[in-house]
Design a protein around this motif. Structure first.
Motif, short mmCIF file in Angstrom:
data_model
loop_
_atom_site.label_atom_id
_atom_site.label_comp_id
_atom_site.label_asym_id
_atom_site.label_seq_id
_atom_site.Cartn_x
_atom_site.Cartn_y
_atom_site.Cartn_z
N SER A 17 0.87 -1.17 0.00
CA SER A 17 0.00 0.00 0.00
C SER A 17 0.91 1.22 0.00
O SER A 17 1.56 1.53 1.01
CB SER A 17 -0.91 -0.01 1.24
OG SER A 17 -1.76 1.13 1.23
N LEU A 18 0.98 1.91 -1.13
CA LEU A 18 1.97 2.96 -1.33
C LEU A 18 1.32 4.33 -1.42
O LEU A 18 0.25 4.49 -2.00
CB LEU A 18 2.76 2.68 -2.62
CG LEU A 18 3.44 1.30 -2.71
CD1 LEU A 18 4.11 1.15 -4.06
CD2 LEU A 18 4.43 1.11 -1.58
N LYS A 19 2.02 5.31 -0.85
CA LYS A 19 1.57 6.69 -0.95
C LYS A 19 2.18 7.33 -2.19
O LYS A 19 3.11 6.80 -2.79
CB LYS A 19 1.99 7.46 0.30
CG LYS A 19 1.38 6.94 1.60
CD LYS A 19 1.89 7.75 2.78
CE LYS A 19 1.29 7.23 4.08
NZ LYS A 19 1.78 8.00 5.26
N ALA A 20 1.63 8.48 -2.56
CA ALA A 20 2.20 9.22 -3.69
C ALA A 20 3.65 9.54 -3.39
O ALA A 20 4.01 9.95 -2.27
CB ALA A 20 1.40 10.52 -3.90
N GLY A 21 4.51 9.31 -4.36
CA GLY A 21 5.94 9.50 -4.19
C GLY A 21 6.68 8.21 -3.91
O GLY A 21 7.91 8.18 -3.99
N GLN A 22 5.93 7.14 -3.57
CA GLN A 22 6.57 5.85 -3.33
C GLN A 22 6.50 4.93 -4.55
O GLN A 22 6.97 3.80 -4.48
CB GLN A 22 5.91 5.15 -2.13
CG GLN A 22 6.17 5.82 -0.79
CD GLN A 22 5.53 5.04 0.35
OE1 GLN A 22 4.32 4.87 0.39
NE2 GLN A 22 6.35 4.59 1.29
N TYR A 23 5.94 5.42 -5.61
CA TYR A 23 5.83 4.62 -6.83
C TYR A 23 5.93 5.55 -8.04
O TYR A 23 5.56 6.73 -7.95
CB TYR A 23 4.52 3.84 -6.88
CG TYR A 23 3.28 4.71 -6.76
CD1 TYR A 23 2.68 5.28 -7.88
CD2 TYR A 23 2.71 4.97 -5.52
CE1 TYR A 23 1.57 6.07 -7.77
CE2 TYR A 23 1.59 5.76 -5.39
CZ TYR A 23 1.01 6.31 -6.52
OH TYR A 23 -0.10 7.10 -6.41
N PRO A 24 6.43 5.09 -9.15
CA PRO A 24 6.56 5.95 -10.34
C PRO A 24 5.19 6.23 -10.96
O PRO A 24 4.30 5.38 -10.97
CB PRO A 24 7.43 5.13 -11.28
CG PRO A 24 7.23 3.71 -10.86
CD PRO A 24 6.99 3.74 -9.38
N THR A 25 5.03 7.41 -11.49
CA THR A 25 3.78 7.78 -12.15
C THR A 25 3.58 6.91 -13.40
O THR A 25 4.52 6.67 -14.15
CB THR A 25 3.81 9.25 -12.57
OG1 THR A 25 4.02 10.05 -11.41
CG2 THR A 25 2.49 9.66 -13.23
N GLY A 26 2.37 6.42 -13.57
CA GLY A 26 2.08 5.60 -14.73
C GLY A 26 2.42 4.14 -14.56
O GLY A 26 2.41 3.38 -15.54
N ILE A 27 2.73 3.71 -13.35
CA ILE A 27 3.02 2.30 -13.12
C ILE A 27 1.80 1.47 -13.51
O ILE A 27 0.66 1.86 -13.25
CB ILE A 27 3.40 2.04 -11.65
CG1 ILE A 27 3.85 0.60 -11.47
CG2 ILE A 27 2.26 2.39 -10.71
CD1 ILE A 27 4.38 0.32 -10.06
N LYS A 28 2.05 0.34 -14.13
CA LYS A 28 0.93 -0.48 -14.61
C LYS A 28 1.27 -1.95 -14.48
O LYS A 28 2.42 -2.34 -14.27
CB LYS A 28 0.59 -0.14 -16.06
CG LYS A 28 1.69 -0.41 -17.06
CD LYS A 28 1.27 0.03 -18.44
CE LYS A 28 2.35 -0.27 -19.48
NZ LYS A 28 3.60 0.47 -19.19
N GLN A 29 0.25 -2.74 -14.61
CA GLN A 29 0.38 -4.19 -14.52
C GLN A 29 1.33 -4.71 -15.59
O GLN A 29 1.27 -4.31 -16.75
CB GLN A 29 -1.01 -4.80 -14.73
CG GLN A 29 -1.11 -6.26 -14.40
CD GLN A 29 -2.56 -6.70 -14.43
OE1 GLN A 29 -3.29 -6.53 -13.49
NE2 GLN A 29 -2.97 -7.25 -15.55
N GLY A 30 2.27 -5.57 -15.18
CA GLY A 30 3.24 -6.11 -16.10
C GLY A 30 4.58 -5.40 -16.07
O GLY A 30 5.55 -5.90 -16.66
N ASP A 31 4.66 -4.24 -15.39
CA ASP A 31 5.93 -3.51 -15.31
C ASP A 31 6.94 -4.27 -14.46
O ASP A 31 6.59 -5.05 -13.57
CB ASP A 31 5.71 -2.13 -14.72
CG ASP A 31 5.11 -1.15 -15.72
OD1 ASP A 31 5.01 -1.52 -16.90
OD2 ASP A 31 4.72 -0.04 -15.32
N THR A 32 8.22 -4.03 -14.74
CA THR A 32 9.31 -4.55 -13.92
C THR A 32 9.84 -3.42 -13.06
O THR A 32 10.18 -2.35 -13.57
CB THR A 32 10.43 -5.13 -14.79
OG1 THR A 32 9.91 -6.18 -15.61
CG2 THR A 32 11.56 -5.68 -13.93
#
Length: 240
Positions: free
Chosen positions: A141-156
């Protein structure tokens, strides 16, 4: 006297042969009938008419079903951005998933990787997804800033342990390594992330983002512990 009588008897005969009259014609042979060819022609006409009828009937029994437009990894789910609707001929032997069932389908998991361009069928999804040997899935469960914008299913992605300076969660000397930024998993596959386009889902900017990663089994415990403390940040890495 006898000579004169012979001469007079032959005088009435014509020396030219008799000619046929102008209006007479040579007889023509009768036409040969071919009943086999006629029967074949009738059969072809019937087959063509039957084929046209079947096409019309099939066109009338078409249904709107789900088609996958982007690859879905094992354990992933469908959403509005990786699916579309197509019309197909109804076939009771094929377990198509109708477009009207998309909301229910979003709750299921892909039992194995699904390539783009295929029509979804019921056998592709289940309540539990199969996990490869040596792999495990971890929910974050990630807050804004803890994940890249546009992350999607299937990304590495890579998962890093991050803590703020002077954090109270690590007070002993033995926790110095945990408080420093370090790589937990250098390569993980995003198997689930909600789409902002999905009906009923809140925009990811207004709440925490629920992300599921598939990682090596020996990394799962460290990642889960860091995630429970809110000390995980994801970074996209080559391989997408």
């Amino acid at each position: 006297m006898k000579i004169q009588e012979r001469t007079g008897a032959g005088a009435g005969r014509s020396a030219a042969p008799a000619q046929p009259s102008v209006g007479d014609r040579l007889p023509t042979p009768p036409r040969e009938r071919k009943p086999a060819l006629a029967a074949l022609a009738v059969l072809l006409i019937l087959v063509g008419a039957l084929g046209a009828t079947m096409l019309v009937l099939q066109a009338g029994d078409r249904i709107e079903v789900v088609k996958v437009t982007q690859p879905i990894p094992a354990g992933g789910s469908v959403n509005s951005s990786n699916t579309t609707s197509v019309m197909v001929a109804e076939d009771p032997d094929v377990h198509y998933i109708e477009w009207s069932q998309l909301a229910q389908l979003k709750k299921l998991k892909a039992v194995s990787a699904i390539p783009a361009g295929v029509v979804a069928v019921g056998e592709m999804f289940g309540d539990e997804a199969g996990v490869e040997a040596g792999k495990a899935t971890v929910g974050l469960s990630l807050k804004a800033g803890q994940y890249p914008t546009g992350i999607k299913q299937g990304d590495t992605v890579a998962a890093y342990r991050v803590t703020s300076a002077g954090g109270s969660s690590n007070s002993s000397s033995g926790s110095s390594s945990a408080s420093s930024n370090s790589v937990i998993v250098d390569s993980a596959r995003v198997t689930y992330v909600p789409s902002a386009k999905d009906s009923g889902d809140e925009l990811v900017s207004s709440t925490n983002l629920a992300v599921t990663l598939t990682v090596d089994s020996d990394k799962a415990a460290d990642l889960a512990q860091a995630a429970s403390n809110g000390e995980v940040a994801l970074v996209q890495v080559p391989g997408n």
